[in-house]
Design a protein around this motif. Structure first.
Motif, PDB file in Angstrom:
ATOM      1  N   PRO A   1       6.251 -12.812  58.086  1.00  0.00           N
ATOM      2  CA  PRO A   1       5.334 -13.822  57.697  1.00  0.00           C
ATOM      3  C   PRO A   1       4.408 -14.419  58.493  1.00  0.00           C
ATOM      4  O   PRO A   1       4.537 -14.661  59.567  1.00  0.00           O
TER       5      PRO A   1
ATOM      6  N   THR B   1       2.743 -18.098  59.005  1.00  0.00           N
ATOM      7  CA  THR B   1       2.616 -19.660  58.703  1.00  0.00           C
ATOM      8  C   THR B   1       1.741 -20.633  59.562  1.00  0.00           C
ATOM      9  O   THR B   1       0.475 -20.417  59.279  1.00  0.00           O
TER      10      THR B   1
ATOM     11  N   VAL C   1       2.298 -15.769  53.536  1.00  0.00           N
ATOM     12  CA  VAL C   1       3.241 -16.927  54.066  1.00  0.00           C
ATOM     13  C   VAL C   1       4.827 -16.282  53.743  1.00  0.00           C
ATOM     14  O   VAL C   1       5.767 -16.700  54.793  1.00  0.00           O
ATOM     15  N   ASN C   2       4.956 -15.307  52.970  1.00  0.00           N
ATOM     16  CA  ASN C   2       6.368 -14.850  52.529  1.00  0.00           C
ATOM     17  C   ASN C   2       6.675 -13.598  53.312  1.00  0.00           C
ATOM     18  O   ASN C   2       7.857 -13.044  53.152  1.00  0.00           O
ATOM     19  N   GLY C   3       5.443 -13.035  54.043  1.00  0.00           N
ATOM     20  CA  GLY C   3       5.944 -11.845  54.513  1.00  0.00           C
ATOM     21  C   GLY C   3       5.937 -10.722  53.509  1.00  0.00           C
ATOM     22  O   GLY C   3       6.532  -9.582  53.818  1.00  0.00           O
ATOM     23  N   TRP C   4       5.448 -10.749  52.196  1.00  0.00           N
ATOM     24  CA  TRP C   4       5.399  -9.745  51.239  1.00  0.00           C
ATOM     25  C   TRP C   4       4.302  -8.897  51.069  1.00  0.00           C
ATOM     26  O   TRP C   4       3.291  -9.084  51.497  1.00  0.00           O
TER      27      TRP C   4
END
Length: 195
Positions: A3, A5, A170-173
């Motif tokens: 992620p 951020t 942001v979510n590391g997806w």
């Protein structure tokens, strides 16, 4: 993917326009099929001479740029062929954020898909950020949730990003992770459809 951020890191400056993907990762190193191990070949023809020794005149070889995680570059970064190895090599080298006035479209998309945040700033903002970092204040903070770049004693600017790419980073997806979030719905659909 990791992620992204709020990231504070050292910035390296590559004040060159039209850096193409063949300079980022030369074609002779595209034989690998895994995504790792390409960092050693990043900017190979600029970083090394014919004997394989580091060139003193290349920006990333300067001691103050070692360990940088943010790259500030000139306009049209990532132009040329669409090789996905270019963001792989940048990420493997240690860069997870690239700031430039503009990017080649395919390279820009490939960055998001591989866990790199490409930030477009104006020419003036990029030049000012370069000057702030040249003055020995190489640490930059990138706040992706609030879409801010901060550096030095007062540099602060906002940047735009599509909400889809922001959510992924942001979510590391990656895009497979997004699909797997709907695994139960896909499975229910397959059962209902007799697939």
């Amino acid at each position: 993917m990791k992620p992204i951020t709020i990231v504070t890191g050292k910035a390296a400056i590559l004040d060159r326009a039209n850096v193409d993907t063949d300079q980022i990762i030369p074609k002779q190193f595209l034989k690998r099929i895994e995504r790792t191990g390409f960092g050693q070949f990043l900017f190979y023809n600029w970083r090394f001479d014919e004997q394989g020794a580091e060139r003193d005149d290349f920006e990333l070889n300067h001691p103050q740029n070692k360990g940088a995680s943010i790259l500030i570059a000139g306009e049209n970064f990532g132009c040329g062929s669409s090789r996905e190895h270019a963001p792989w090599s940048l990420l493997d080298y240690g860069f997870n954020i690239i700031i430039a006035p503009s990017f080649a479209d395919i390279f820009y998309q490939n960055c998001f898909k591989n866990g790199i945040l490409p930030i477009k700033l104006t020419h003036e903002e990029t030049a000012l950020l370069m000057s702030v970092c040249t003055d020995g204040k190489q640490e930059i903070t990138v706040d992706l949730p609030n879409q801010l770049v901060k550096a030095g004693d007062g540099f602060r600017t906002e940047f735009d990003i599509h909400p889809y790419w922001k959510e992924l980073l942001v979510n590391g997806w990656d895009e497979i992770s997004i699909t797997l979030r709907y695994d139960s719905k896909i499975e229910a659909f397959e059962k209902a459809s007799g697939i």
